[in-house]
Design an enzyme around this catalytic site. Structure first.
Site, short mmCIF file in Angstrom:
data_model
loop_
_atom_site.label_atom_id
_atom_site.label_comp_id
_atom_site.label_asym_id
_atom_site.label_seq_id
_atom_site.Cartn_x
_atom_site.Cartn_y
_atom_site.Cartn_z
N GLU A 1 11.63 6.03 40.84
CA GLU A 1 10.86 4.81 40.73
C GLU A 1 10.84 3.96 42.00
O GLU A 1 11.06 2.63 42.11
CB GLU A 1 11.66 3.92 39.81
CG GLU A 1 11.58 4.47 38.22
CD GLU A 1 12.42 3.54 37.15
OE1 GLU A 1 11.67 3.19 36.44
OE2 GLU A 1 13.65 3.03 37.65
N ASP B 1 22.26 -0.10 43.31
CA ASP B 1 20.89 -0.46 42.89
C ASP B 1 20.73 -1.72 43.18
O ASP B 1 21.79 -2.51 43.82
CB ASP B 1 21.03 -0.49 41.34
CG ASP B 1 19.78 0.16 40.84
OD1 ASP B 1 18.71 -0.74 41.29
OD2 ASP B 1 19.52 1.25 40.09
N HIS C 1 15.06 1.44 44.54
CA HIS C 1 16.12 0.92 43.85
C HIS C 1 17.10 0.44 45.04
O HIS C 1 18.39 0.59 44.78
CB HIS C 1 16.89 1.85 42.92
CG HIS C 1 16.03 1.95 41.64
ND1 HIS C 1 16.21 1.14 40.57
CD2 HIS C 1 15.28 2.79 41.03
CE1 HIS C 1 15.58 1.03 39.40
NE2 HIS C 1 14.89 2.41 39.85
C1 ACM Z 1 15.99 6.02 35.69
O1 ACM Z 1 16.17 5.80 34.51
N1 ACM Z 1 15.41 5.32 36.52
C2 ACM Z 1 16.61 7.17 36.46
#
Ligand code: ACM
Ligand code: ZN
Length: 684
Positions: free
Chosen positions: A320, A187, A264
Site C-alpha cells: 500500500e 506503521d 506505511h
Molecule cells: C495489509 O493489510 N495492508 C497488508
C-alpha cells in the site's frame, strides 16, 4: 472406560475421541484408560536446551513427572529424538521435522520425533488427552503438520501491546501447534521497537495523545515526545524483544519482525523528516527512494533488528505505498533516470531488491506483502498474499514461496458475530466457519504452485482494538481455525467436530483468564440470509432508471438480478448479496411484475455502518403503476440519519392493498456522502 460405551458422538467420531486440536493425521484409540500410577518417570533424549524446554512442557501436561536419566520400563514418559528411519510411520508426511509418533500403552507414554519441536507437539497432544479424559488413554498417534508455516500477525503499531500480553498469546499459539508470530512493529500510528541508531523512532514516533487510532487517524495524526503529559503509546526495548524471542523459542515459535517500507512509514517521516521526498504532498507516508539516507537508515535499522531476531525471515512490508510523491520528487526522479526505471512500481521494486540483497548477504530472507510483485519480484523473496490469493499464486508459479493470508478468510479484524453484538470494528463479517472453510492449496491448483504454498496466517490489525481484552476477543477462537488449516490434512477437517473442540478450548481459556469470543453464545449470521425468501417479485426484471444512479461496480452483487433474486444479505455488504449505490441519486428502480398483480406489502432493507461510509437513506418513496406511465404514490417515508458506532439494519416499506404491474422504489441518500446498500425488494 471403554469407548464402545461412550456418549454418542458427532458423525462417526465419539465425543471422547474428538479431543486433539489441530486434529491429528492418524489416531487409533485403544481399549480405554491406563493407570500408570501417580509419579511417572520422564526421560528426555534431546539436546540440552531442548531437553529443558521439553521437561517444562511435559510438566505442563498436568502429569506428575520426575526426570530420570535412563528410560524406565514401566510408568514412563519417554521423549526421544530419533532418525527419520525410526519413525517410518511419518514417512508419508511432508513436514516430518515437526511430526511425532506417540504411543500410550499400559507401560507408559512414548513420543518419538526427528526434532525437539516434534516432541513438543506430541506433548501438546498428550496434554489435551489428559485434560479431556482426566486420565491417560491408550492410543497410537502419527501426526505431522501439513504446512511448515502456521502463523498469526499481531499488530502492535496501531495500539501498542506489551511483552506480557504477547507472551500470553504465544502460550495459546503453541498449544495449537502454531509456529510463527509475525509482529507488525511499525506503521503510521506508532513505531514499536527500540533502535539505538535512530532514537527518535521511539522517543517520538512511538507516542501520540489520542488513545484510539480512530481519533488519531481522523484528527491531526501527530506524534509527541515521550514523557509529554498524556502521551499514549510505547515500544519494546531491545531487552524485552530478546526476552520475547527466547520465550517464543522455548515454545518452538519463531518471531518474525516486520519493518514496513517504503509505504506505511508516516511515523518514520515524522521522526526523521529529512527522509521525505522533496515537494512532498501532505500526509504522505512513503519513504523517499531517491535519497541514499533512506537506505542508510533502513540498513542500520535492519542491522539492529537481525541482532535481536534470529528468524531467517525478516518481513519488510511493501504494501500500500501511495507512490504519489515519487513522481514529483527530484531525488526519486534522478534515481529512476540513473537506474533506468520505467515507473514508480519499478522504483519500489528497486528498493525491495536492494534491501533483499542487504539481508541475503547477512543470511536472512525477506517476506513482503503481495504488492512487492509490482515492478518485478526480488529474486529470493517470499510473498505474503493478502489482497486475495492471486499474488501468492503468481509468486508460487514463478517459483517463489508464498504464505496465504487472504483478507476474505484470514483478516480477523472483521467482527465474528452479528455486528450489533460486537465491539466497533473495521466492518465486514468473518465468523469461525468462514475462516475454517479456507483452503490454501486446493487440489485444483497446479501441483508446482501448491508446492510453493508454505503456509497460512491469521492477521489481526488493531486500528479498532485498543485493549488487551478486545484483542483476545478478536484473536480467539478464529486463530485456532487457522491453526487447524495449517496443521491438519484436508480430509481430516470437519467443521462440526472442530467447533465442538473450539467451544471447549474457549471455555478453558475463559477459565484461565483469557477473554476469547464466547463461541457457545454465537448468534450466527443474519437470520434473513439463511434461506432464500419466496415473494411475488422473485425473478422479475428490474430497471435502473438512470445510468448515473447505478450501483457501484465493486458492489454490483448479482448485477440487475440482485434485488429480485430471493437472496437476502448477510451481516456484510461484501457478500455479493447487498448492492451498493454510490451515486447522488441513491436507489431508483422499477420492478416489472409482468402483469397486473395484487400486492399488500413492498419493502427493502438497508444497513448502516458509518466507519466505512454506509448510511441509511433519508427518504424512501414507493410508487405503483398499472401501465408504466402513470404512477400513484404508495408510501413516502422520511428517516433521520444519525451517525452511530454499531452497524444497524432497517426495513423501509409500505403495507396496504393495490393492483399494480410496475413498482418504483426510490431511496434517497442523506447529506452524508457514502453508500446506500440494499439486498432485495420484497413484494407480497
Ligand atoms: C495489509 O493489510 N495492508 C497488508
Ligand atoms: Zn523522493
Amino acid at each position: 472406560m471403554l469407548f464402545a460405551l461412550a456418549v454418542v458422538g458427532v458423525g462417526h467420531v465419539a465425543a471422547q475421541e474428538n479431543v486433539i486440536t489441530p486434529v491429528p493425521a492418524v489416531v487409533e484409540w485403544g481399549e480405554g484408560s491406563v493407570d500408570l500410577g501417580h509419579d511417572l518417570k520422564l526421560y528426555v533424549d534431546a539436546p540440552k536446551d531442548d531437553a529443558l524446554r521439553l521437561e517444562a512442557a511435559a510438566k505442563d501436561t498436568g502429569l506428575r513427572l520426575s526426570r530420570v536419566c535412563r528410560p524406565a520400563r514401566k510408568g514412563f514418559v519417554n521423549l526421544m529424538v530419533v532418525e527419520e528411519g525410526d519413525v517410518s510411520a511419518l514417512a508419508a508426511e511432508r513436514n516430518v521435522a515437526e511430526g511425532y509418533v506417540m504411543d500410550i500403552t499400559a507401560e507408559g507414554v512414548s513420543i518419538k520425533a526427528t526434532s525437539p519441536a516434534g516432541l513438543y507437539y506430541g506433548l501438546q497432544s498428550l496434554k489435551q488427552i489428559y485434560e479431556a479424559h482426566g486420565a491417560l488413554t491408550t492410543c497410537h498417534i502419527v501426526d505431522a503438520p501439513r504446512f511448515g508455516y502456521r502463523g498469526v500477525l499481531i499488530d502492535v503499531s496501531r495500539h501498542f501491546r506489551t511483552k506480557e500480553f504477547l507472551m500470553r498469546q504465544i502460550d495459546q499459539m503453541a498449544a495449537m501447534k502454531m509456529n510463527r508470530l509475525h509482529l507488525h512493529l511499525t506503521d503510521a500510528a506508532g513505531w514499536r521497537l527500540q533502535v539505538d541508531s535512530y532514537p527518535r523512532l521511539t522517543s517520538y514516533a512511538a507516542w501520540r495523545v489520542p488513545h484510539t487510532w480512530k481519533e488519531w487517524w481522523y484528527g491531526e495524526r501527530r506524534h509527541v515526545e515521550e514523557g509529554t503529559e498524556g502521551a499514549y503509546g510505547g515500544y519494546l526495548t531491545k531487552a524485552e524483544a530478546r526476552e520475547l524471542v527466547a520465550y517464543a523459542a522455548d515454545r518452538y515459535i519463531t518471531i518474525i519482525p516486520e519493518i514496513e517500507m517504503p509505504g506505511h512509514s508516516d511515523e518514520v517521516l515524522a521522526a526523521y523528516p529529512e527522509l521525505r521526498c522533496t515537494q512532498l504532498p501532505e500526509r504522505q507516508g512513503d519513504l523517499c527512494i531517491g535519497k541514499e539516507a533512506t537506505f542508510a537508515m533502513m540498513q542500520s535499522i535492519l542491522d539492529e533488528v537481525i541482532e535481536i531476531f534470529p528468524s531467517e525471515y525478516i518481513h519488510i512490508g511493501g504494501d500500500e505505498a501511495s507512490k504519489s510523491s515519487w513522481q514529483e520528487c527530484d531525488d526519486c526522479r534522478r534515481r529512476m533516470a540513473e537506474e533506468g526505471l520505467e515507473d514508480v512500481d519499478e522504483l519500489q521494486s528497486y528498493m525491495i531488491h536492494r534491501i533483499e540483497g542487504y539481508l541475503n548477504a547477512r543470511g536472512r530472507q525477506i517476506i513482503g506483502w503481495d504488492e512487492i510483485l509490482q515492478g518485478g519480484l526480488a529474486p529470493n523473496a517470499t510473498v505474503m498474499s493478502w489482497r486475495g490469493e492471486e499474488g501468492g499464486i503468481a509468486a508460487a508459479a514463478a517459483g517463489h514461496d508464498a504464505i496465504m493470508s487472504p483478507h476474505g478468510y484470514c483478516y480477523i479484524d472483521a467482527p465474528q458475530d452479528a455486528p450489533y453484538s460486537q465491539p466497533e470494528s473495521i466492518g465486514g463479517y468473518l465468523p469461525l466457519d468462514k475462516v475454517y472453510s479456507y483452503e490454501p492449496a486446493p487440489e485444483s491448483m497446479d501441483a508446482a504452485v501448491r508446492d510453493h504454498i508454505i503456509g497460512v496466517q491469521a492477521n489481526l490489525w488493531a486500528e479498532f482494538i485498543p485493549t488487551d481484552e478486545h484483542y483476545e476477543h478478536m484473536l480467539w477462537p478464529r486463530a485456532i481455525a487457522v491453526a487447524e488449516i495449517g496443521w491438519s490434512q484436508p480430509a481430516r477437517r470437519d467443521f462440526v467436530l472442530f467447533r465442538e473442540r473450539a467451544v471447549r478450548i474457549v471455555d478453558d481459556m475463559l477459565e484461565r483468564g483469557y477473554t476469547p469470543f464466547d463461541l457457545k453464545n454465537e448468534i450466527g449470521n443474519r437470520p434473513e440470509s439463511l434461506e432464500p425468501v419466496a415473494h411475488l417479485a422473485v425473478g422479475k426484471s428490474v430497471t435502473y432508471l438512470h445510468p448515473s444512479r447505478y450501483y457501484a461496480p465493486q458492489y454490483a452483487a448479482q448485477g440487475d438480478a440482485t434485488l429480485t433474486d430471493g437472496l437476502r444479505g448477510t451481516w456484510t455488504y461484501a457478500d455479493k448479496r447487498w448492492q451498493g449505490f454510490l451515486g447522488r441519486g441513491g436507489v431508483d428502480v422499477v420492478v416489472d411484475m409482468g402483469e397486473v398483480t395484487h400486492v399488500e406489502s413492498i419493502a427493502a432493507d438497508f444497513m448502516q455502518i458509518c466507519g466505512p461510509g454506509v448510511f441509511m437513506p433519508c427518504r424512501v418513496e414507493i410508487w405503483g403503476s398499472v401501465d408504466g406511465e402513470h404512477y400513484e404514490p404508495l408510501a413516502d417515508i422520511e428517516h433521520e440519519v444519525v451517525v452511530d458506532e454499531l452497524p444497524s439494519f432497517k426495513s423501509f416499506g409500505w403495507e396496504g392493498s393495490a393492483d399494480v404491474r410496475y413498482i418504483c422504489y426510490k431511496a434517497h441518500r442523506s447529506a452524508y456522502s457514502g453508500f446506500l446498500f440494499t439486498d432485495e425488494i420484497v413484494v407480497r
